[in-house]
Design a protein around this motif. Sequence first.
Motif, mmCIF file in Angstrom:
data_model
loop_
_atom_site.group_PDB
_atom_site.id
_atom_site.type_symbol
_atom_site.label_atom_id
_atom_site.label_comp_id
_atom_site.label_asym_id
_atom_site.label_seq_id
_atom_site.Cartn_x
_atom_site.Cartn_y
_atom_site.Cartn_z
ATOM 1 N N ILE A 23 0.848 -1.187 0.000
ATOM 2 C CA ILE A 23 0.000 0.000 0.000
ATOM 3 C C ILE A 23 0.884 1.237 0.000
ATOM 4 C CG2 ILE A 23 -1.915 -1.135 1.163
ATOM 5 C CD1 ILE A 23 -1.030 0.068 3.771
ATOM 6 N N ASP A 27 -1.547 5.622 2.936
ATOM 7 C CA ASP A 27 -2.413 4.588 3.484
ATOM 8 C C ASP A 27 -1.738 3.885 4.652
ATOM 9 O OD1 ASP A 27 -4.372 5.154 1.702
ATOM 10 O OD2 ASP A 27 -3.995 3.454 0.383
ATOM 11 N N VAL A 64 -2.897 -6.575 -4.378
ATOM 12 C CA VAL A 64 -3.610 -5.310 -4.549
ATOM 13 C C VAL A 64 -3.363 -4.715 -5.932
ATOM 14 C CG1 VAL A 64 -3.827 -2.960 -3.670
ATOM 15 C CG2 VAL A 64 -3.546 -4.852 -2.082
ATOM 16 N N ASP A 65 -4.442 -4.315 -6.570
ATOM 17 C CA ASP A 65 -4.395 -3.573 -7.829
ATOM 18 C C ASP A 65 -4.652 -2.108 -7.484
ATOM 19 O OD1 ASP A 65 -4.881 -2.329 -10.241
ATOM 20 O OD2 ASP A 65 -6.388 -3.756 -10.930
ATOM 21 N N HIS A 66 -3.578 -1.306 -7.481
ATOM 22 C CA HIS A 66 -3.701 0.094 -7.079
ATOM 23 C C HIS A 66 -4.432 0.933 -8.115
ATOM 24 C CE1 HIS A 66 -1.097 -0.248 -3.573
ATOM 25 N NE2 HIS A 66 -0.304 -1.002 -4.290
ATOM 26 N N ARG A 69 -8.106 -0.236 -7.898
ATOM 27 C CA ARG A 69 -8.515 -0.330 -6.498
ATOM 28 C C ARG A 69 -9.271 -1.634 -6.227
ATOM 29 N NH1 ARG A 69 -5.707 3.268 -3.581
ATOM 30 N NH2 ARG A 69 -7.323 3.395 -1.968
ATOM 31 N N VAL A 70 -8.634 -2.748 -6.578
ATOM 32 C CA VAL A 70 -9.203 -4.078 -6.351
ATOM 33 C C VAL A 70 -8.235 -4.866 -5.477
ATOM 34 C CG1 VAL A 70 -9.984 -6.238 -7.402
ATOM 35 C CG2 VAL A 70 -10.406 -4.061 -8.567
ATOM 36 N N ALA A 71 -8.757 -5.512 -4.433
ATOM 37 C CA ALA A 71 -7.957 -6.372 -3.569
ATOM 38 C C ALA A 71 -8.382 -7.816 -3.809
ATOM 39 C CB ALA A 71 -8.147 -5.994 -2.106
ATOM 40 N N CYS A 88 -10.986 -3.139 2.716
ATOM 41 C CA CYS A 88 -11.569 -2.532 1.521
ATOM 42 C C CYS A 88 -12.472 -1.356 1.868
ATOM 43 C CB CYS A 88 -12.343 -3.594 0.732
ATOM 44 S SG CYS A 88 -11.285 -4.825 -0.061
ATOM 45 N N ASN A 92 -11.058 2.033 0.530
ATOM 46 C CA ASN A 92 -11.811 2.210 -0.708
ATOM 47 C C ASN A 92 -11.316 1.285 -1.827
ATOM 48 O OD1 ASN A 92 -13.826 3.329 -2.342
ATOM 49 N ND2 ASN A 92 -12.441 4.900 -3.146
ATOM 50 N N PHE A 93 -11.264 -0.009 -1.528
ATOM 51 C CA PHE A 93 -10.941 -1.025 -2.518
ATOM 52 C C PHE A 93 -12.159 -1.907 -2.758
ATOM 53 C CE2 PHE A 93 -6.640 0.171 -1.737
ATOM 54 C CZ PHE A 93 -5.888 -0.282 -2.824
ATOM 55 N N GLU A 94 -12.203 -2.507 -3.930
ATOM 56 C CA GLU A 94 -13.227 -3.504 -4.246
ATOM 57 C C GLU A 94 -12.682 -4.890 -3.906
ATOM 58 O OE1 GLU A 94 -14.915 -5.671 -8.274
ATOM 59 O OE2 GLU A 94 -14.214 -3.602 -8.393
#
Length: 205
Positions: A23, A27, A64-66, A69-71, A88, A92-94
Amino acid sequence: QRGFLDPRQDRDQHRRLTDTLAIGSNDLVELLRLHRQHHCVGRQTVGQGARLAHTIGKVTVMTVDHIDRVASVAQSNRADPLALERFCTHFNFEPMLFGAADAKGQAVYHTNVLMCIGTDFAMAGFDMITEPQRRAQVRQRLSENGRELIDLTQEQIANFAGNALELQGRNGRLLALSSRALRALTAQQLAALERHVQLLPLVFQ
C-alpha cells in the motif's frame, strides 16, 4: 510529536507493512495511526488493538491492484473475509474473493504466490481458480483497462513465478522475482514481461 511506533521498530515495521500490504505511504500512515489509536489509548481498547494487529496479519494474503482499487484474495485458512472487508471499506478497494487450488486440491495459501499485478500486465495461475465463472471475472477485471495477461502453469506457480513484485526504478519499472521464478518462465512469457518492465532476478541463499 511522538511517532506511531518505537523508533527502533519504525523502519522495520514500515518495510514489513509496505512489502506485505503493498500500500502507499499515506495509506500506511493511516493504518498505523488506527493501530496506535486502538492499541495505546486506555486499557479498554487493548483488545481492539490486538484484533486489529491480527487483522493486519490476515490482510497480507491479498494482492492489490492500485490502479483499479481491487484487492484479490484466494480463499484459504489464512484468508479472513472480515479482514478483507474492513481493509476494503477503510481504503476504498473492491474485494475480489475466489477459490484457488493446485492439482491435488490443496488451497492456495497466499494470493501473491498465485498472482502478480503490474501496471501494464498481470500474470497468474488463472486455471487454478476453481470456479470458471469467477475465473472469467478475475481475468476480465484485470484486463479491462488494457493490461496484458500472462497465464502461468501450476508448475510455474510451484516455482514461484507468480510471486513477483513490480517496482518503480529511476529509469523505469522493474520486476523483482527470484532467479528460480525466472528460469521457470518461457521465452514467450519473458518477452511479454519485457515489453512492460525490466526484469530484476534475485538470488536467495
